[in-house]
Write a protein that holds these residues in place. Structure first.
Motif, PDB file in Angstrom:
ATOM      1  N   LYS A  58     -36.764 -26.962  -2.327  1.00  0.00           N
ATOM      2  CA  LYS A  58     -37.696 -26.699  -1.229  1.00  0.00           C
ATOM      3  C   LYS A  58     -38.883 -27.661  -1.279  1.00  0.00           C
ATOM      4  O   LYS A  58     -39.287 -28.216  -0.266  1.00  0.00           O
ATOM      5  CB  LYS A  58     -38.171 -25.248  -1.311  1.00  0.00           C
ATOM      6  N   SER A  59     -39.426 -27.878  -2.474  1.00  0.00           N
ATOM      7  CA  SER A  59     -40.597 -28.753  -2.596  1.00  0.00           C
ATOM      8  C   SER A  59     -40.269 -30.210  -2.313  1.00  0.00           C
ATOM      9  O   SER A  59     -41.161 -31.002  -2.034  1.00  0.00           O
ATOM     10  CB  SER A  59     -41.236 -28.619  -3.976  1.00  0.00           C
ATOM     11  N   GLU A  65     -31.908 -23.496   5.078  1.00  0.00           N
ATOM     12  CA  GLU A  65     -30.531 -23.378   5.573  1.00  0.00           C
ATOM     13  C   GLU A  65     -29.555 -24.190   4.717  1.00  0.00           C
ATOM     14  O   GLU A  65     -28.453 -23.732   4.407  1.00  0.00           O
ATOM     15  CB  GLU A  65     -30.490 -23.853   7.026  1.00  0.00           C
ATOM     16  N   LEU A  66     -29.964 -25.386   4.307  1.00  0.00           N
ATOM     17  CA  LEU A  66     -29.101 -26.218   3.466  1.00  0.00           C
ATOM     18  C   LEU A  66     -29.050 -25.669   2.036  1.00  0.00           C
ATOM     19  O   LEU A  66     -28.004 -25.734   1.387  1.00  0.00           O
ATOM     20  CB  LEU A  66     -29.574 -27.669   3.483  1.00  0.00           C
ATOM     21  N   ARG A  71     -25.901 -22.654  -1.962  1.00  0.00           N
ATOM     22  CA  ARG A  71     -25.671 -21.389  -2.665  1.00  0.00           C
ATOM     23  C   ARG A  71     -24.315 -20.804  -2.320  1.00  0.00           C
ATOM     24  O   ARG A  71     -23.583 -20.335  -3.180  1.00  0.00           O
ATOM     25  CB  ARG A  71     -26.787 -20.387  -2.348  1.00  0.00           C
ATOM     26  N   ASP A  72     -23.931 -20.849  -1.043  1.00  0.00           N
ATOM     27  CA  ASP A  72     -22.627 -20.334  -0.626  1.00  0.00           C
ATOM     28  C   ASP A  72     -21.495 -21.089  -1.315  1.00  0.00           C
ATOM     29  O   ASP A  72     -20.508 -20.487  -1.747  1.00  0.00           O
ATOM     30  CB  ASP A  72     -22.470 -20.441   0.893  1.00  0.00           C
ATOM     31  N   THR A  89     -26.530 -35.398  -3.578  1.00  0.00           N
ATOM     32  CA  THR A  89     -26.581 -36.858  -3.485  1.00  0.00           C
ATOM     33  C   THR A  89     -27.275 -37.290  -2.200  1.00  0.00           C
ATOM     34  O   THR A  89     -28.130 -38.187  -2.209  1.00  0.00           O
ATOM     35  CB  THR A  89     -25.165 -37.456  -3.571  1.00  0.00           C
ATOM     36  N   GLU A  90     -26.933 -36.646  -1.097  1.00  0.00           N
ATOM     37  CA  GLU A  90     -27.577 -36.968   0.173  1.00  0.00           C
ATOM     38  C   GLU A  90     -29.070 -36.647   0.123  1.00  0.00           C
ATOM     39  O   GLU A  90     -29.906 -37.412   0.612  1.00  0.00           O
ATOM     40  CB  GLU A  90     -26.906 -36.200   1.315  1.00  0.00           C
TER      41      GLU A  90
END
Length: 130
Positions: A58-59, A65-66, A71-72, A89-90
């Motif tokens: 997040k930081s 959402e990503l 996590r999924d 990587t992206e």
């Protein structure tokens, strides 16, 4: 014995609010947070590690959402390792790009500060000779 933390203590350790932890849980970012017999959240060491990783992502600008997508994939199992690696990587590539832009902008700001320092220095010199 494994140390489980109540929400307030976990929040303090992570430097976030309990509301942030509840929000992450509501958004489906947390894999599974245990509860004590009273129904209060209890964060295990694995929960804390995962939360630290969420906060890291997040930081560095990764959208929630990503993070949830990551996590999924994590929950789905080892057959998603390549997909998870591709997400990271992206994101890494984006961070590097952001850092280059920030460094360029920082250099411009430093040049402007130096410009003002020179003006200030010149005006101080001219005042002292009078």
């Amino acid at each position: 014995m494994t140390r489980h933390l109540p929400i307030q203590q976990a929040a303090t350790e992570l430097d976030v609010t309990p509301d942030t932890l509840r929000y992450y849980e509501k958004q489906g970012l947390l894999i599974h947070v245990g509860r004590n017999t009273s129904g209060h959240r209890q964060y295990a060491p694995a929960d804390m590690d995962w939360l630290r990783f969420i906060l890291c992502l997040k930081s560095t600008g990764m959208p929630l959402e990503l993070i949830k997508r990551y996590r999924d994939l994590l929950v789905a199992g080892d057959h998603t390792i390549a997909q998870r690696q591709a997400i990271l990587t992206e994101h890494h590539t984006q961070i590097e790009s952001d850092l280059k832009l920030l460094q360029t902008n920082l250099t411009r700001i430093e040049q402007k500060i130096e410009f003002y320092d020179n003006i200030h220095s010149d005006s101080t010199k001219s005042c002292s000779t009078n």
